[in-house]
Design an enzyme around this catalytic site. Structure first.
Site, PDB file in Angstrom:
ATOM      1  N   TYR A 157      -7.943 -14.379   9.362  1.00 44.63           N
ATOM      2  CA  TYR A 157      -8.975 -14.458   8.316  1.00 44.63           C
ATOM      3  C   TYR A 157      -8.419 -15.182   7.080  1.00 44.63           C
ATOM      4  O   TYR A 157      -8.994 -16.162   6.617  1.00 44.63           O
ATOM      5  CB  TYR A 157      -9.417 -13.041   7.948  1.00 44.63           C
ATOM      6  CG  TYR A 157     -10.536 -12.966   6.938  1.00 44.63           C
ATOM      7  CD1 TYR A 157     -11.851 -13.272   7.294  1.00 44.63           C
ATOM      8  CD2 TYR A 157     -10.293 -12.559   5.619  1.00 44.63           C
ATOM      9  CE1 TYR A 157     -12.887 -13.172   6.367  1.00 44.63           C
ATOM     10  CE2 TYR A 157     -11.321 -12.456   4.699  1.00 44.63           C
ATOM     11  CZ  TYR A 157     -12.613 -12.764   5.068  1.00 44.63           C
ATOM     12  OH  TYR A 157     -13.639 -12.665   4.153  1.00 44.63           O
ATOM     13  N   ASP A 158      -7.264 -14.708   6.587  1.00 46.80           N
ATOM     14  CA  ASP A 158      -6.712 -15.246   5.340  1.00 46.80           C
ATOM     15  C   ASP A 158      -6.370 -16.735   5.472  1.00 46.80           C
ATOM     16  O   ASP A 158      -6.754 -17.552   4.638  1.00 46.80           O
ATOM     17  CB  ASP A 158      -5.424 -14.496   4.950  1.00 46.80           C
ATOM     18  CG  ASP A 158      -5.650 -13.010   4.723  1.00 46.80           C
ATOM     19  OD1 ASP A 158      -6.771 -12.532   4.984  1.00 46.80           O
ATOM     20  OD2 ASP A 158      -4.708 -12.323   4.296  1.00 46.80           O
ATOM     21  N   GLU A 159      -5.626 -17.053   6.541  1.00 47.05           N
ATOM     22  CA  GLU A 159      -5.203 -18.451   6.701  1.00 47.05           C
ATOM     23  C   GLU A 159      -6.382 -19.324   7.124  1.00 47.05           C
ATOM     24  O   GLU A 159      -6.450 -20.501   6.757  1.00 47.05           O
ATOM     25  CB  GLU A 159      -4.061 -18.563   7.723  1.00 47.05           C
ATOM     26  CG  GLU A 159      -2.785 -17.850   7.315  1.00 47.05           C
ATOM     27  CD  GLU A 159      -2.021 -18.513   6.153  1.00 47.05           C
ATOM     28  OE1 GLU A 159      -2.595 -19.353   5.430  1.00 47.05           O
ATOM     29  OE2 GLU A 159      -0.843 -18.177   5.960  1.00 47.05           O
ATOM     30  N   SER A 187     -19.071   1.188   2.884  1.00 50.08           N
ATOM     31  CA  SER A 187     -20.013   1.685   3.893  1.00 50.08           C
ATOM     32  C   SER A 187     -19.390   2.828   4.692  1.00 50.08           C
ATOM     33  O   SER A 187     -20.057   3.834   4.973  1.00 50.08           O
ATOM     34  CB  SER A 187     -20.474   0.545   4.811  1.00 50.08           C
ATOM     35  OG  SER A 187     -19.390  -0.249   5.203  1.00 50.08           O
ATOM     36  N   GLY A 243      -4.161   6.225  -0.454  1.00 51.64           N
ATOM     37  CA  GLY A 243      -5.397   6.030  -1.214  1.00 51.64           C
ATOM     38  C   GLY A 243      -5.172   5.489  -2.625  1.00 51.64           C
ATOM     39  O   GLY A 243      -6.114   5.399  -3.407  1.00 51.64           O
ATOM     40  N   THR A 244      -3.929   5.100  -2.943  1.00 53.00           N
ATOM     41  CA  THR A 244      -3.674   4.592  -4.306  1.00 53.00           C
ATOM     42  C   THR A 244      -3.899   3.080  -4.394  1.00 53.00           C
ATOM     43  O   THR A 244      -3.895   2.519  -5.488  1.00 53.00           O
ATOM     44  CB  THR A 244      -2.228   4.891  -4.775  1.00 53.00           C
ATOM     45  OG1 THR A 244      -1.334   4.329  -3.813  1.00 53.00           O
ATOM     46  CG2 THR A 244      -1.989   6.382  -4.914  1.00 53.00           C
ATOM     47  N   THR A 291      -5.779  -0.402  -4.703  1.00 50.11           N
ATOM     48  CA  THR A 291      -6.983  -0.635  -5.515  1.00 50.11           C
ATOM     49  C   THR A 291      -7.801  -1.816  -4.986  1.00 50.11           C
ATOM     50  O   THR A 291      -7.290  -2.718  -4.333  1.00 50.11           O
ATOM     51  CB  THR A 291      -6.614  -0.938  -6.985  1.00 50.11           C
ATOM     52  OG1 THR A 291      -5.923  -2.198  -7.036  1.00 50.11           O
ATOM     53  CG2 THR A 291      -5.781   0.168  -7.589  1.00 50.11           C
ATOM     54  N   PRO A 327      -3.521  -5.238   1.300  1.00 50.32           N
ATOM     55  CA  PRO A 327      -3.119  -5.533  -0.090  1.00 50.32           C
ATOM     56  C   PRO A 327      -3.108  -4.262  -0.954  1.00 50.32           C
ATOM     57  O   PRO A 327      -4.004  -3.432  -0.855  1.00 50.32           O
ATOM     58  CB  PRO A 327      -4.188  -6.511  -0.563  1.00 50.32           C
ATOM     59  CG  PRO A 327      -4.695  -7.150   0.686  1.00 50.32           C
ATOM     60  CD  PRO A 327      -4.646  -6.066   1.727  1.00 50.32           C
TER      61      PRO A 327
END
Ligand code: NAD
Ligand code: UDP
Length: 310
Positions: free
Chosen positions: A144-146, A188, A206-207, A209, A273
């Site tokens: 996806y990114d590349e 969702s 869960g930290t 962002t 990320p």
């Protein structure tokens, strides 16, 4: 504005864009292969004489006559773009070549839906357009990114080589009605889990962002970019700068749905990320655009939608 092609028009963002364009009086051609989109998203548009639907895969060339092109075709949720990663790269890269070739032939202005993922797991925070990013070229998100990075390259090469009228927007996490309930993206997922009373799945601690933009704001930004002067080609960040941890998001969703769901912590996916927040100074300056809908208000609208449709 007259004949407008929207690739990925049956998807979450594409369906909202088609709807807005029709309301503005355009003739809209929606192209989609229904990989992650659905006819349900555009069913209410099918009776409109200014709306045409074409089942087509953008990895194959397309010969039609249009004045403007919005290139949105590409699965956006990690679970879907990782399902067939080779097809994901093809969709971004071959898809871009095909729509750019079409734009060149018919002299259409063309906008690319790029992504904050081009910044990868960023060391620069918030992310500015001049930051080149930190992307793993061989990981599970790379297709996806590349793919999206290469699509940006193609857009700029067609602009340099063939003087095409291009526009590139880098979209940050956007949410709202018409996300698929099984889409896998965090907003969702959390809303559906909370409404069903199922555990809320937090990946990692869960930290990490993200910054969440409500769909109506995003569509406004995309339209402003398409209609901006020819010499402003981007890339420009479009997103809401409010930054929240996934724990904060889960707590909001539980509060707004009055759910009894509990949190469960699952392993963090590879290359996820750690932080993401758009710097939108450029969009403010060049497009006079900034988001208006707060996360609280947008979540309540999205919860309303899922409560009605689940
Ligand atoms: P989505 O998955 O709901 O929509 C993508 C649409 O493209 C779907 O209708 C799908 O069927 C279609 N599609 C996929 N492959 C195709 C192909 N080969 N040929 C034709 N159609 C194809 O995702 P979305 O959230 O609506 O995203 C739309 C675009 O915006 C994508 O390009 C995505 O990368 C970009 N984007 C979205 C976000 C976001 O948060 N929603 C963030 C950054 C970038
Ligand atoms: N995430 C989560 N639980 C979920 C789905 C996602 O904690 O059920 C996390 C995910 O690990 C990521 C963030 O939420 O850190 C955003 O994920 P999403 O797939 O929505 O978008 P992206 O990672 O592409 O920004």
């Amino acid at each position: 504005m007259n004949r407008i092609l929207v690739t990925g028009g049956a998807g979450f963002l594409g369906s909202h864009l088609c709807e807005r364009l029709l309301a503005l009086g355009a003739d809209v051609i929606c192209v989609d292969n229904f990989f992650t989109g659905s006819k349900q998203n555009i069913r209410h548009l099918l009776g409109n004489p200014n709306f045409e639907l074409l089942r087509h895969d953008v990895t194959l060339p397309l010969y039609i006559e249009v004045d403007r092109i919005f290139n949105l075709a590409c699965p956006a949720s990690p679970i879907y773009y990782q399902h067939d990663p080779v097809q994901t790269t093809k969709t971004s890269v071959h898809g871009a070549i095909n729509v750019l070739g079409l734009a060149k032939r018919v002299k259409a202005r063309i906008l690319q839906a790029s992504t904050s993922e081009v910044y990868g797991d960023p060391e620069v925070h918030p992310q500015v357009e001049s930051y080149w990013g930190r992307v793993n070229p061989i990981g599970i998100r790379s297709c996806y990114d590349e793919g999206k990075r290469c699509a940006e390259t193609l857009f700029f090469d067609y602009w340099r080589q063939s003087a095409l009228e291009i526009k590139v927007v880098r979209i940050f996490n956007t949410y709202g009605p018409r996300m698929q309930p099984d889409d896998g993206r965090v907003v969702s997922n959390f809303i559906v889990q909370a409404l069903k009373g199922e555990p809320i799945t937090l990946y990692g601690d869960g930290t990490q962002t993200r910054s969440f933009c409500y769909v109506d704001d995003l569509i406004e930004g995309i339209l402003k970019m398409m209609n901006s002067p020819k010499d402003f080609i981007g890339p420009v960040n479009l997103g809401n700068p409010g930054e929240f941890s996934m724990l904060e998001l889960a707590e909001k969703v539980i509060r707004f749905t009055k759910s009894k769901s509990k949190l469960v912590f699952l392993p963090l996916p590879e290359d996820d990320p750690k932080q993401r927040q758009p710097d939108i100074a450029l969009a403010k300056e060049k497009l006079a655009w900034e988001p208006r809908v707060s996360l609280d208000d947008g979540l309540k609208l999205t919860i309303d939608y899922f409560s009605r449709t689940l």
